[in-house]
Design a protein around this motif. Structure first.
Motif, short mmCIF file in Angstrom:
data_model
loop_
_atom_site.label_atom_id
_atom_site.label_comp_id
_atom_site.label_asym_id
_atom_site.label_seq_id
_atom_site.Cartn_x
_atom_site.Cartn_y
_atom_site.Cartn_z
N ASP A 51 0.84 -1.20 0.00
CA ASP A 51 0.00 0.00 0.00
C ASP A 51 0.88 1.25 0.00
OD1 ASP A 51 -2.70 -1.18 0.35
OD2 ASP A 51 -1.77 -2.00 2.16
N LEU A 52 2.07 1.09 0.63
CA LEU A 52 2.91 2.28 0.80
C LEU A 52 4.39 1.89 0.80
CD1 LEU A 52 2.19 5.07 3.30
CD2 LEU A 52 4.38 4.02 3.48
N ILE A 53 5.23 2.78 0.29
CA ILE A 53 6.68 2.55 0.36
C ILE A 53 7.28 3.62 1.27
CG2 ILE A 53 8.85 2.64 -0.96
CD1 ILE A 53 7.38 1.52 -3.33
N PHE A 54 8.12 3.17 2.19
CA PHE A 54 8.87 4.13 2.99
C PHE A 54 10.33 3.95 2.60
CE2 PHE A 54 11.05 5.17 7.15
CZ PHE A 54 11.00 6.53 6.91
N SER A 55 10.86 4.96 1.92
CA SER A 55 12.19 4.79 1.36
C SER A 55 13.17 5.84 1.88
CB SER A 55 12.10 4.89 -0.17
OG SER A 55 13.38 4.92 -0.73
N ASP A 56 14.40 5.41 2.04
CA ASP A 56 15.46 6.35 2.38
C ASP A 56 15.84 7.11 1.11
OD1 ASP A 56 17.26 7.63 3.94
OD2 ASP A 56 18.86 6.13 3.71
#
Ligand SMILES: Nc1ncnc2c1ncn2[C@@H]1O[C@H](COP(=O)(O)OP(=O)(O)OP(=O)(O)O)[C@@H](O)[C@H]1O
Ligand SMILES: [Mg+2]
Length: 450
Positions: A51-56
């Motif tokens: 549903d979501l990407i949390f990326s550096d």
């Protein structure tokens, strides 16, 4: 959040950091997958979409921006939050411009991460909901009494639904019988004011001398015959909605007063010194072309702009022929239950003629014909009448001869041909030419054909 678990893909090349984030998210009931590079993230996305990407931001040779670019191209609806290095505000701006839903600048608090995720999750849910609504609407066959599935009606439904939630002034246009009043009522039914009054006034049907007191009210003794105080329609609609039907026919003097109400929200009864503040939502309708009325000095330009905040155009039946069958069915049901008679059946031939007819009177004409059919059950009569009705010629079917023509000779010839075609039956010949009986007779007399 949706009932299904919310799935987050964490992309971070620093192993300790990644495992910390994943633990935090798992502990908060998120379903988590992880990648240590843009390449690995893309491989995972090909297998299953979260549903979501949390990326550096910084991920080896590549950056979170590269991943964002890929994601926006391939999975436009996916949530994306990016973590930017401390003090690199330009990164944040770039990311938001490239379509990130949010960013966190490092170092960030655990709380900020959850808040950001929650915000994006809510907005995703809203987007999903809107998409569902839009797709339901695209198949919508009717809206509060308005029947029709054609694309032009879908536009009407969308607009009616959008503006029903607001108090915006709406101006409904369209030919006679296209459902302007029905649309106004639908708008009211769907609005928050639906339990408040709906006051309709036909501006074309009130004598000019009474228009002011009808609309704005009058004090006792304001004019001869005003023996008691009269409350006008606008005041009667206070808190609710007023439907100003046939607004194009409103006398100029009343247009000025109405403009004042639209601008300042106040009215004065005829003969009243003070003013009354009102809270009334205005829906207006007209079959006239108001810009033309403005150009010809019959309608105030400033009032036109005040009214035309949200225009809604009711399409004529000829632009939505695919709806005729549905409307026929609707009126057969409606009128047979109204008159408590068995639902009549139409032969395929008759139905075809109904579908092929040009319906100059739009839905009202169709409704009237079906109503008569339900009452009389005379299919032949309906077919005969339809056959007599002209299909309007358009200029591609008919072009004037190069050398010009003599109008009166042409007109006389048309009359004679129409009479011949209908064996001298004037009623049928008049209908054939799309003229009223009176207008037809006048022309017959003019050319001494009687
Ligand atoms: N989309 C529709 N679905 C079902 N019935 C319709 C529809 N449009 C119009 N009608 C019916 O047709 C008749 C005419 O509609 P309405 O009075 O709303 O038209 P109008 O545009 O206000 O016409 P006019 O300009 O002559 O006042 C009514 O009986 C109405 O119920
Ligand atoms: Mg009307």
């Amino acid at each position: 959040m949706s009932q299904q678990p919310f799935h987050i893909l964490v992309v971070e090349d620093e192993p300790d950091q990644r495992s910390l984030i994943c633990q935090m998210l798992t502990a908060n009931n998120y379903v988590v997958s992880e990648a240590d590079s843009v390449e690995q993230a893309i491989l995972l996305l090909k297998k299953s979409v979260p549903d979501l990407i949390f990326s550096d931001w910084k991920l080896g040779q590549l950056t979170g921006m590269d991943l964002l670019t890929y994601v926006r191209r391939e999975h436009a609806e996916l949530g994306f939050i990016i973590a930017t290095a401390y003090g690199t505000i330009t990164h944040a701006v770039d990311a938001m411009q490239a379509g990130a839903d949010d960013y966190l600048s490092k170092p960030y608090q655990r709380q900020s991460l959850f808040m950001a995720i929650d915000k994006v999750a809510k907005s995703l849910k809203l987007k999903q909901h809107n998409r569902r609504l839009a797709s339901e609407l695209s198949q919508q066959q009717e809206l509060v009494g308005l029947v029709g599935k054609a694309p032009c009606m879908q536009k009407v439904y969308t607009r009616v639904q959008r503006v029903s939630a607001t108090d915006a002034t709406v101006l409904i246009g369209g030919e006679s019988g296209t459902g302007k009043e029905l649309a106004a009522r639908a708008l009211y039914q769907l609005s928050q004011r639906h339990h408040k009054p709906f006051v309709a006034i036909n501006c074309g049907a009130i004598p000019e001398s009474l228009a002011e007191s009808e609309l704005f009210g009058a004090e006792k003794g304001a004019f001869t015959g005003a023996t008691i105080q009269k409350i006008g329609k606008l005041e009667a609609a206070n808190g609710g909605t007023i439907f100003l039907d046939e607004i194009g026919d409103l006398p100029l003097l009343q247009q000025t007063k109405l403009l004042r109400f639209l601008q300042e929200g106040v009215i004065s009864r005829l003969g009243q010194n003070g003013e009354i503040k009102l809270d009334v939502r205005v829906i207006a309708a007209t079959h006239r072309d108001l810009p033309t009325e403005v150009a010809e000095g019959r309608f105030r330009e400033d009032l036109y702009y005040r009214l035309n905040v949200v225009p809604i155009h009711m399409p004529p039946l000829r632009e939505r022929q695919e709806d005729i069958g549905r409307l026929v069915e609707h009126f057969l049901k409606l009128h047979s239950s109204q008159y408590k008679v068995a639902l009549p059946k139409l032969t395929p031939m008759t139905l075809k003629q109904l579908l092929d007819h040009s319906w100059p009177g739009n839905v009202r004409e169709l409704a009237n014909r079906i109503e008569r059919f339900v009452l009389l059950g005379d299919e032949d009569e309906m077919v005969d009448e339809l056959a007599c009705q002209p299909k309007p010629l358009n200029t591609s079917q008919f072009s004037l001869p190069e050398q010009g023509l003599e109008w009166e000779v042409f007109e006389k010839d048309c009359l004679e041909q129409a009479m011949d075609k209908h064996q001298g039956n004037r009623t049928k010949a008049a209908k054939f030419l799309g003229l009223s009986y009176k207008a037809f007779l006048y022309r017959l007399e003019k050319y001494q054909l009687v």
